[in-house]
Design an enzyme around this catalytic site. Structure first.
Site, PDB file in Angstrom:
ATOM      1  N   ASP A 329       0.745  -0.912  -0.180  1.00 22.37           N
ATOM      2  CA  ASP A 329       0.299   0.182  -0.308  1.00 22.37           C
ATOM      3  C   ASP A 329       1.034   1.443  -0.186  1.00 22.37           C
ATOM      4  O   ASP A 329       1.912   1.246   1.365  1.00 22.37           O
ATOM      5  CB  ASP A 329      -1.288  -0.327   1.149  1.00 22.37           C
ATOM      6  CG  ASP A 329      -2.356   1.111   1.412  1.00 22.37           C
ATOM      7  OD1 ASP A 329      -1.886   2.477   0.549  1.00 22.37           O
ATOM      8  OD2 ASP A 329      -3.011   0.933   1.619  1.00 22.37           O
ATOM      9  N   ARG A 331      -0.220   3.930   0.171  1.00 22.94           N
ATOM     10  CA  ARG A 331      -0.803   5.636   0.308  1.00 22.94           C
ATOM     11  C   ARG A 331      -0.086   6.095   1.759  1.00 22.94           C
ATOM     12  O   ARG A 331      -0.026   7.491   1.973  1.00 22.94           O
ATOM     13  CB  ARG A 331      -2.443   5.420   0.702  1.00 22.94           C
ATOM     14  CG  ARG A 331      -3.649   4.216  -0.333  1.00 22.94           C
ATOM     15  CD  ARG A 331      -4.708   3.519  -0.246  1.00 22.94           C
ATOM     16  NE  ARG A 331      -5.129   2.958   0.565  1.00 22.94           N
ATOM     17  CZ  ARG A 331      -5.695   2.572   0.821  1.00 22.94           C
ATOM     18  NH1 ARG A 331      -6.710   3.101   0.898  1.00 22.94           N
ATOM     19  NH2 ARG A 331      -5.401   1.411   1.745  1.00 22.94           N
TER      20      ARG A 331
END
Length: 418
Positions: A329, A331
Site C-alpha cells: 500500500d 497511500r
C-alpha cells in the site's frame, strides 16, 4: 505575434540571477495570506517563480500539449473574474501552524481576494483550490428515499433524489520541510529521493534548496460538504466524515470485486443524514487509485489473484500486491489529515471507516474520533468478501470499540481487531 516569438523570452533556469533577492518569498505558516506570500508556479516569468513545478497538478502535462499543438498561448493568464468561492471556508487557526498543513495551500482559494493587485500588475498567481456548489444525483440516494432511510427536506436532499453539496477541488502544494518531518525523514533526503525517483524531472529539488514549496504533478482531493457550511467554525457542530481513496472501477463503473463504491455511497448517505440532523457531512475524495499504486498495477494484481491454483484467497491478497508493486500500500495516509485541518476541524463525531491507517493518521495529528462506523454487511458485494477478509487478517480494520478499564480503573477504548 508568432508562436516562436511568443516563446522566445520564456526561459526557465535552476538558479536566480546572482545577488537577486526573491521577489515573492514564502513564509509558510504566516498569520495571513499577504504575510505568507503567494504561490507562483508560472512558466512565463521565471524571475517571479518561488516554487518547484508548475500550476495545475497532473493537468500541467495536458496544458503543455495544448501549447505544443498551438491551441494555447503559453503566456496566457486566467481571468479570475467571478471565480471567488461559493462558500466561506476559513481562515482557521490550523492555517497558521506550519506543522498542521504541509500538503496544500490553505490560502489557495483566496488568491484573487488577497493578491488581486499583484495579478492586475501581471504577476501570474493562480488558485490551487476552488469552492463551488452542486447537486449529486445518484440512484442509491433515490433508493434510500424510497426505503425512508433519508427524507426529502428540500435543502440537503430533494424529492427527485438529488443532494445539495458544497464541492471543493484541491490541488496538492507540498511544503517540503513539513513533508519531510511528517514522514520522519530530513528535507535533503526527501528532495534527493523525489529527484531520483522522478528520473530527474525536477532538478530544482536538488539545485534550489531555497525553494521550499513543490507543486507535484499528481491528482488532488475533492471535498463534498453536506449541510450548512456556516456551521463549520462552530466546534459544537456534529461532524460525519468519510475519507475515501479513489477506485475508478468501483466508484464509477460499479465493479463488484471491492467495497469502494458501496462504502462511498454509504458515506454520502450518512453525510446527508448527518446534515439533516443539524450537523455537517463530509466526503473527502483523494486521487489515490489502486492504493496509490495505479490502475495498471491494480489490474495486474487482479489477474494474479484470480489465476492462483486455489483461487482468489484472502491469505494471498496483499502478498500478490507486494509481488507486483514491491509494497502492499503506497497511500500511507500521513498527508490525509491536512484537509481536515484546512476545514478547521479538531473532532470527527462519526468516522465512516474502520481503516486503522486512516484512524492512526488522524489521531496522530491531534484529531479526535468519537465513533467509527463500519460499512453494513448487506452492502458488501459477494466478490468483495475476499478483500474484507484480507484486511481483517492484515489488521487494516478495527471492528469493535468498547469501553475498557485499565489497571488504574480509567475508562478507555479497546480496539478489537478482526
Amino acid at each position: 505575434m508568432s508562436r516562436a516569438n511568443r516563446t522566445d523570452h520564456i526561459r526557465l533556469t535552476s538558479h536566480p540571477e546572482p545577488g537577486r533577492k526573491a521577489a515573492f518569498p514564502i513564509h509558510w505558516g504566516a498569520a495571513d495570506a499577504r504575510a505568507r506570500g503567494p504561490i507562483i508556479g508560472t512558466v512565463s516569468r521565471a524571475g517571479d517563480r518561488n516554487v518547484i513545478g508548475s500550476h495545475g497538478g497532473s493537468y500541467a502535462m495536458y496544458r503543455a500539449l495544448a501549447v505544443s499543438a498551438g491551441a494555447l498561448d503559453p503566456i496566457r493568464r486566467p481571468d479570475l473574474t467571478n471565480t471567488f468561492p461559493a462558500a466561506t471556508i476559513g481562515p482557521f487557526e490550523q492555517w497558521r501552524d506550519p506543522a498542521k498543513i504541509v500538503a496544500l495551500d490553505p490560502w489557495g482559494h483566496l488568491v484573487a481576494e488577497n493578491f488581486g493587485k499583484d495579478i492586475a500588475e501581471g504577476i501570474d498567481i493562480r488558485p490551487s483550490i476552488a469552492v463551488t456548489r452542486a447537486r449529486l444525483d445518484l440512484p442509491e440516494i433515490r433508493e434510500a428515499l424510497a426505503a425512508k432511510r433519508l427524507r426529502d427536506d428540500g435543502e440537503v436532499v430533494h424529492a427527485n433524489g438529488s443532494v445539495s453539496v458544497v464541492k471543493i477541488a484541491i490541488d496538492p502544494v507540498w511544503y517540503l520541510p513539513g513533508l519531510a518531518e511528517r514522514f520522519g525523514t530530513n528535507e535533503t533526503e526527501l528532495r534527493r529521493t523525489l529527484f531520483e525517483q522522478t528520473a530527474g524531472m525536477f532538478p530544482e529539488l536538488v539545485t534550489r534548496p531555497d525553494l521550499k514549496v513543490f507543486l507535484p504533478p499528481i491528482g488532488g482531493t475533492t471535498v463534498y460538504m453536506f449541510g450548512d457550511v456556516t456551521k463549520l467554525p462552530d466546534h459544537r457542530t456534529k461532524i460525519t466524515c468519510r475519507v475515501h481513496d479513489e477506485c475508478n472501477g468501483s466508484d464509477v463503473f460499479g465493479s463488484d470485486i471491492c467495497t469502494c463504491r458501496p462504502y462511498l455511497i454509504h458515506g454520502i448517505e450518512e453525510s446527508a443524514r448527518g446534515a439533516q440532523e443539524g450537523g455537517l457531512g463530509l466526503v473527502i475524495y483523494n486521487r489515490k487509485e489502486g492504493r496509490a499504486l495505479g490502475e495498471v498495477t491494480k489490474f495486474l494484481v487482479y489477474n494474479a489473484r484470480k489465476r492462483q491454483e486455489d483461487g482468489d484467497a484472502a491469505a494471498a491478497y496483499f502478498e500478490r500486491t507486494e509481488c507486483v508493486a514491491g509494497v502492499q500500500d503506497a497511500r500511507f495516509q500521513q498527508l490525509m489529515p491536512d484537509t481536515i485541518h484546512w476545514l478547521g476541524l479538531k473532532r470527527i463525531d462519526r468516522f465512516l471507516s474502520m481503516s486503522d491507517m486512516k484512524y492512526d493518521a488522524l489521531t496522530s495529528q491531534g484529531i479526535d474520533i468519537v465513533e467509527r462506523v463500519p460499512i453494513p454487511l448487506e452492502l458488501i458485494p459477494a466478490d468483495a468478501h475476499v478483500e474484507i477478509a484480507a484486511k481483517k487478517a492484515a489488521g487494516y480494520y478495527t471492528t469493535d470499540i468498547a469501553p475498557e478499564k485499565d489497571v488504574n480503573g480509567v475508562v478507555g477504548r479497546s480496539l478489537e481487531k478482526y
